[in-house]
Design a protein around this motif. Structure first.
Motif, short mmCIF file in Angstrom:
data_model
loop_
_atom_site.label_atom_id
_atom_site.label_comp_id
_atom_site.label_asym_id
_atom_site.label_seq_id
_atom_site.Cartn_x
_atom_site.Cartn_y
_atom_site.Cartn_z
N GLU C 99 38.75 47.26 49.57
CA GLU C 99 40.16 47.60 49.60
C GLU C 99 40.84 47.04 50.85
O GLU C 99 42.00 46.65 50.81
CB GLU C 99 40.35 49.11 49.54
N MET C 103 44.16 45.05 50.39
CA MET C 103 45.36 45.85 50.63
C MET C 103 46.57 44.92 50.79
O MET C 103 46.53 43.98 51.56
CB MET C 103 45.18 46.73 51.86
N HIS C 105 47.69 42.98 48.48
CA HIS C 105 47.69 42.04 47.36
C HIS C 105 46.57 42.38 46.37
O HIS C 105 45.82 41.53 45.94
CB HIS C 105 47.59 40.60 47.84
N HIS C 106 46.45 43.67 46.09
CA HIS C 106 45.47 44.13 45.11
C HIS C 106 45.53 43.27 43.84
O HIS C 106 46.61 42.90 43.39
CB HIS C 106 45.78 45.57 44.69
N LEU C 107 44.36 42.98 43.28
CA LEU C 107 44.35 42.28 41.99
C LEU C 107 44.74 43.27 40.90
O LEU C 107 44.36 44.44 40.93
CB LEU C 107 42.94 41.74 41.69
N ARG C 108 45.53 42.80 39.93
CA ARG C 108 45.95 43.69 38.84
C ARG C 108 45.74 43.01 37.50
O ARG C 108 45.76 41.79 37.40
CB ARG C 108 47.44 44.03 39.00
N LYS C 113 49.22 46.11 34.65
CA LYS C 113 49.45 46.32 36.09
C LYS C 113 48.45 47.29 36.70
O LYS C 113 48.60 47.72 37.82
CB LYS C 113 50.88 46.85 36.35
N ARG C 114 47.44 47.66 35.90
CA ARG C 114 46.40 48.52 36.43
C ARG C 114 45.59 47.71 37.44
O ARG C 114 45.36 46.52 37.26
CB ARG C 114 45.51 48.96 35.26
N LEU C 115 45.14 48.36 38.51
CA LEU C 115 44.36 47.65 39.50
C LEU C 115 43.03 47.21 38.91
O LEU C 115 42.38 47.97 38.19
CB LEU C 115 44.12 48.52 40.74
N TRP C 117 39.73 46.82 39.77
CA TRP C 117 38.71 47.10 40.78
C TRP C 117 37.48 46.23 40.59
O TRP C 117 36.87 45.78 41.56
CB TRP C 117 38.31 48.58 40.76
N ARG C 121 35.97 43.78 43.37
CA ARG C 121 34.61 43.91 43.89
C ARG C 121 33.87 42.59 43.81
O ARG C 121 33.19 42.17 44.75
CB ARG C 121 33.84 44.97 43.10
N ARG C 125 32.47 40.28 46.84
CA ARG C 125 31.08 39.83 46.87
C ARG C 125 31.03 38.34 47.18
O ARG C 125 30.31 37.88 48.07
CB ARG C 125 30.46 40.15 45.51
#
Lengths: 343, 353, 503
Positions: C99, C103, C105-108, C113-115, C117, C121, C125
């Protein structure tokens, strides 16, 4: 500093991982605490875990959960909102009076009225905090008086009693769907929506950022003012919604309603492991905190304590939770330091 | 070299300021503004009601706010250090309960006074020890003890009220000094305000309070026993809350578990309205004393005009917000003006060069 | 060299009362490590803040790849491809590595428009692997070391597809090993065609890793050039505007009896088995890299932190302070490292700052005496030559150098027998620096025992009678004045010699 040399351990033993998760997640320790507390209660009164009683507890904590979640977002942003009781009172009073004056207005509209009022009052809080730069505690200290005063002005000092309201309105929290009351459904919906919001949307995560490190948040382009404003709109909206539900559930609207309820909301957050410094905490913890308080209140008669003991017991539990959280945190830091030196 | 330049610039700035500047400075001082508001209020109410500027009425009205004003005194110290205490109303309830119980058991006036003070002091000390001992946030701790202290009174008293007190006990909260119409409570408040003000502004302890509030770490590095000071503050707060509990019980000769509810917020309001920064390190005794009388007489005057208590709540809430907002707006205005002047100066220099 | 990436022309920035930047130029090319050099207060951080969209320039142009840029906020700068790795890792401690990287520019998921995750991740990696970092993306940042936090910030810059990475003193808190890791990554970034703006005070580092340099002084552009065509002396001359022939005013020491003895002093996680002795009239230097544990030793002796083992003796008697007040009672004075937070009280007057440590002796029955306070203030304020409009002026209106003089004045007012100075010349101008050195010598010649913690080797070499060198919490060497030798000290500070020599 030595940690850079510590390689990732790809496969820890399962048990060790579980213990680690339990220590890392405050929610987990709360569940354990709850279970431990339930043992003597259930031993004394097996009825405690009957479906009926569980239903009663859940009904009792529905409004508290909604309100505590509102408070959670504010504390998460490193603020505090003391207007809980005042907004509930104004919105509850307005809802009751609307129902009294226009019995034909559908319940949904009454709820929307409560939500609208809460959003408006929360917006004023947010404006003052975010754009007026007044510390949250001062802002809400002032507006809690103003909103409470407005409730008196609105009601002209009178009450709305059960028989002045329609049975549809005051009956709706008890109407069941799939065997679960509408009140609980409302709480579940709020929990689900806010969980999604706090976990899976950008604005939700940005509250964590602002609360955790406001300067750093600005660097990555988080709009601090907008986020702080939004936080108070959310809390106000939830309080307003809770106000309408409150009037329906308790079938009356009085000027003094929900006085001091902010303390319960904050207590649920503290129990749920929400950090007062901001930036840490999660919805499940808050809900568990509210559940904890609900179980506690419900269990008092079981252990032969009158409801007059409620405040005292709650205060002690909150203090205990605070001390445990602090001590655990300090121990963790010390352990981390020790690890750093281990060669 | 750079410093000499700075120095020259600074001296010039002071010379340029002159009398006009010092006048603006004076009127942007919060205490002065409060005083002006106070005078305006007096003029306003005395025009609307013939009963406002009546000596007896003015004296009598102080009964309604002396206890809160007394509690505001140690609250200044607490907020000055960047702390907060929201358990004080509960401490009143606890000490009122203790007094009531002791009285029912036949303890005399002096004994009751001592018990009230002792209970308050102990409660305050516990707050201080919990906050500094575990290093926990003051607001969270006093939130918990708020429930605990009032909870004890609630568990013991339930719905009952303690109403039997020895004969002389009513003196503290009801009587006047000698044959005058000056309430004992008011005199007590003024004496305490002078003592606490003297400590704040003229003693080493007061200086340390400012130091801790302004820069807690620097204060510690300067050998100030920060923890000790904070514990003393909370203990003082408890002592004064116990005192307020005595005065209140003596005044209404009744102790219920819901006594003084929400007084903590009212007391904090007085302190902040008086110009003490909620972040610590800034504020004066004068401001808080003026604020106490301002709010007290505002309520009195509005009562005379038959305005309900609710309007008062709104007015005081609004006042509090304006009190914090206004200096900020003034600051921004001043800074902007300064900035503009500097930019103009710089531009001028640039064209010259 | 490759094509020009960023051009800054005539950049100017005014603050109330200060011209922070005055017609500054800077040209950065792709695939270069560009050293931005200047003393503290030269305008480097202002320049960085403008480049990252935190400040708005008062005048001038910023051109990147041919387009003129005007950042409205930090986000604009990031979008343009400029990312700063901050001096004090500005991170979200309670949030995960993943995060922290994303933070802002979270990927959606494009539609809902849901993040995303899972996506974040995976990307984390990849980034961590690319940098060869053994960190788990789900770890909370509060559980990482300082070095690891730096690396996470670099990973974040990569995730933003940064074309220009600004590193502000990136090695100041790192161990040698970690510095090597950082260099490796810097070279990797350069090879990928990115530009790095590298801010450092360590010349060794600049000459090792940088290709080009620009020097600022007092907010003005002084000059630029290729690192390979220049020398340390030339750059220093540009920085301070004259030849460095800074003479340390070292007086012949009259070393007296032992006053402080430290044996096997330890503090969990900070330092262990620290032993040394201090004599009257002696200046005992403490050298080491940042994070070696020197400040922590001092804090423990002064009673700020608790020890986990060992003994401290003053005049042969065991000393276990409960707090700084007890250390002060024994005659110890402490000029802390963080002047703005630990040294001066910014919103108090100069006078109140100076007298705060001796209020008890200035007060009768706890009551302050303005006249005596003014006397004391004047005595020590004038002795330190504090320049201000008056003694009633608040400390926050003073320059850094004058603030430091206030702190020094405060402590000499207590007539200390032992004076601890933790980086006393950090971030102050050359003139005040000289005054501080003069003052330290003067104090020692009066028989005061001085412990001087410094990260500047010249200062240590010039001032100390003996030098204690620390590395990662251990004392690695103690040198006598006649054995003082730059190379040997540096080696000990880097932990390359382990045999501790005792005096």
């Amino acid at each position: 500093m030595r940690e850079s040399q510590v390689k990732r351990t790809p496969s820890e033993p399962l048990l060790q991982r579980i213990v680690k998760i339990l220590l890392d997640r405050r929610e987990a320790s709360l569940v354990i605490l709850l279970a431990i507390m339930l043992v003597p209660i259930v031993a004394r009164s097996p009825q405690f875990l009957s479906l009926d009683n569980i239903n009663r507890i859940l009904n009792d904590i529905s409004i508290l959960s909604i309100v505590a979640i509102g408070e959670f977002f504010v504390i998460l942003s490193n603020g505090i909102d003391l207007t809980v009781g005042s907004i509930i009172a104004f919105s509850g009073m307005a809802s009751g009076m609307l129902n009294e004056a226009y019995p034909n207005v559908p319940v949904v509209l009454i709820l929307l009225l409560g939500i609208g009022i809460g959003a408006a009052m929360g917006s004023l809080n947010g404006l003052l905090v975010a754009y007026g730069k007044i510390p949250p505690i001062i802002t809400t200290l002032g507006t809690m008086s103003i909103y409470r005063g407005m409730t008196f002005v609105l009601s002209k000092g009178t009450w709305v009693t059960a028989h002045e309201m329609t049975t549809t309105f005051i009956g709706f929290p008890r109407r069941t769907f799939l065997g679960i009351s509408a009140l609980i459904w409302m709480a579940v919906i709020v929990i689900a929506l806010t969980y999604y919001f706090s976990r899976h949307t950008r604005p939700g995560r940005e509250i964590y950022a602002i609360g955790g490190n406001a300067t750093a948040a600005k660097f990555v382009g988080v709009n601090e003012k907008r986020t702080r404003f939004m936080v108070f709109v959310i809390s106000g909206t939830l309080f307003g919604f809770a106000g309408s539900l409150w009037t329906a559930r308790y079938a009356s609207a009085v000027n003094e309603m929900a006085t001091g309820f902010e303390m319960q909301a904050v207590a649920a957050c503290v129990l749920g492991g929400v950090n007062f410094a901001g930036g840490a905490g999660a919805i499940p913890g808050v809900v568990l905190g509210a559940l904890f308080l609900g179980v506690l209140n419900n269990a008092l008669p079981v252990v032969y304590l009158s409801t007059f003991y409620q405040t005292l017991v709650q205060g002690m539990v909150v203090l205990l939770a605070l001390i445990i959280n602090t001590v655990v945190d300090q121990r963790k830091t010390r352990k981390l330091l020790a690890q750093r030196r281990a060669r | 070299m750079a410093e000499q330049r700075d120095l020259v610039a600074k001296t010039r700035l002071i010379e340029e300021r002159g009398w006009r500047h010092s006048l603006t400075e004076l009127f942007t001082k919060w205490e002065v503004l409060l005083g002006i508001i106070f005078v305006l209020m007096v003029v306003f109410f005395s025009n609307l009601s013939p009963y406002f500027l009546d000596y007896f009425n003015l004296m009598n009205a102080t009964f309604q706010f002396s206890e809160k004003a007394i509690m505001a005194l140690p609250m200044i110290y607490i907020i000055m250090c960047g702390d907060i205490d929201i358990s004080i109303a509960s401490i009143i309830a606890l000490s009122a309960y203790a007094i009531g119980t002791a009285s029912a058991a036949g303890v005399g006036t002096v004994g009751l006074f001592a018990i009230g003070l002792a209970v308050g002091t102990a409660a305050g000390l516990i707050n201080g020890l919990l906050i500094t001992g575990f290093n926990m946030p003051a607001i969270a701790v006093t939130l918990a003890t708020q429930s605990i202290y009032r909870g004890i009174a609630q568990a013991a008293l339930e719905e009952r009220a303690m109403t039997s007190y020895p004969k002389g006990f009513g003196f503290f909260g009801q009587d006047f000094i000698g044959q005058t119409v000056i309430p004992f409570e008011l005199v007590l408040y003024l004496v305490l305000a002078i003592v606490m003000g003297f400590i704040l502004h003229k003693s080493a302890y007061g200086r340390r309070l400012y130091a801790i509030g302004s820069a807690p770490e620097a204060a510690r590095f300067s050998g100030i026993k920060v923890k000790q000071v904070r514990i003393i503050n909370y203990t003082l707060m408890g002592l004064f809350s116990g005192l307020a509990g005595i005065l209140l019980t003596s005044r209404i000769l009744s102790a219920r578990s819901n006594i003084a509810t929400s007084w903590d917020l009212e007391v904090i309001t007085l302190v902040v309205l008086g110009g003490v920064s909620i972040n610590g390190g800034k504020g004066t005794m004068y401001g808080v004393v003026i604020a106490s009388f301002l709010v007290g007489y505002l309520k009195f005057g509005m009562g005379l005009l038959k305005l309900s208590g609710t309007i008062m709540t709104i007015v005081i809430g609004t006042l509090l917000i304006i009190a914090v907002l206004l200096p900020r707006l003034l600051d921004t205005y001043k800074n902007n003006r300064k900035l503009r002047r500097q930019q103009a100066e710089a531009a001028l220099q640039a064209t010259k060069a | 060299m490759a094509e020009t990436l960023l051009t800054i022309r005539d950049l100017t920035k005014f603050f109330p009362g200060i011209k922070a930047l005055d017609n500054v130029h800077l040209t950065v090319r792709a695939g270069e490590v560009h050293a931005l050099i200047g003393e503290n207060g030269a305008g480097k951080s202002t320049l960085v803040k403008i480049l990252t969209g935190v400040y708005f320039p008062t005048g001038g142009t910023i051109t990147m790849e041919g387009r003129e840029l005007a950042f409205k906020n930090a986000l604009d700068a990031q979008h343009a491809g400029i990312v700063a790795i901050h001096q004090e890792a500005s991170m979200f401690l309670e949030l995960s590595v993943t995060e922290n990287i994303f933070m802002g520019h979270h990927l959606r998921h494009p539609k809902t428009k849901r993040l995303d995750w899972k996506g974040m991740r995976e990307r984390t990696r990849e980034l961590l692997d690319q940098l060869e970092l053994p960190i788990d993306g789900d770890t909370l940042v509060k559980n990482l070391s300082v070095a690891q936090r730096h690396m996470v910030e670099i990973a974040k810059a990569l995730s933003l597809h940064a074309k220009i990475v600004i590193m502000d003193e990136p090695t100041s808190a790192l161990t040698t090993r970690e510095v090597e890791d950082l260099y490796r990554i810097v070279r990797q970034l350069r090879a990928e065609g990115r530009a790095i703006i590298f801010i450092s005070h360590k010349f060794e580092e600049i000459f090792q890793i940088c290709d080009y340099f620009t020097v600022l002084r007092d907010g003005q552009y002084i000059g630029e050039g290729f690192i390979k065509d220049t020398t340390t002396d030339r750059i220093i001359r540009m920085m301070i505007g004259r030849n460095i022939d800074h003479m340390f005013p070292k007086k012949d020491p009259k070393i007296g009896e032992e006053i402080l003895t430290v044996e096997n002093l330890s503090q969990l996680g900070a330092f262990q088995d620290v032993s040394f002795s201090l004599h009257k009239g002696e200046i005992l230097g403490f050298f080491g890299l940042v994070g070696a544990g020197r400040s922590e030793v001092m804090r423990t002796i002064f009673g700020i932190d608790r020890r986990s083992g060992g003994t401290v003796r003053i005049d042969g008697k065991p000393f276990v302070p409960k707090g700084p007040h007890e250390a002060m009672a024994k005659g110890i004075g402490f000029v802390p490292e963080d002047r703005q937070r630990q040294g001066v009280i910014l919103s108090m007057s100069i006078g109140n700052n100076i007298t705060i440590v001796q209020l008890d002796s200035l007060c009768k029955m706890g009551i302050t005496n303005a006249k005596r306070e003014l006397e004391v203030t004047r005595t020590y304020g004038e002795k330190m030559e504090i320049k201000a409009a008056g003694w009633h002026v608040d400390a926050d209106t003073l320059s850094g150098g004058n603030q430091q003089k206030v702190v020094l004045a405060k402590w000499i007012g207590t007539n200390p027998r032992i004076l601890i100075l933790d980086e006393p010349t950090k971030g102050i101008d050359v003139a005040t620096k000289a005054a501080v050195h003069e003052f330290v010598s003067e104090m020692a010649s009066q028989g005061i025992a001085v412990m001087l913690v410094s990260s500047e080797l010249p200062e240590i070499l010039g001032m100390s009678d003996r030098v204690v060198v620390m590395h990662e919490g251990d004392v690695t060497a103690i040198f006598e004045r006649e054995e003082l030798q730059e190379e040997a000290i540096m080696r000990a500070a880097l932990g390359e010699t382990k045999e501790a020599r005792r005096a």
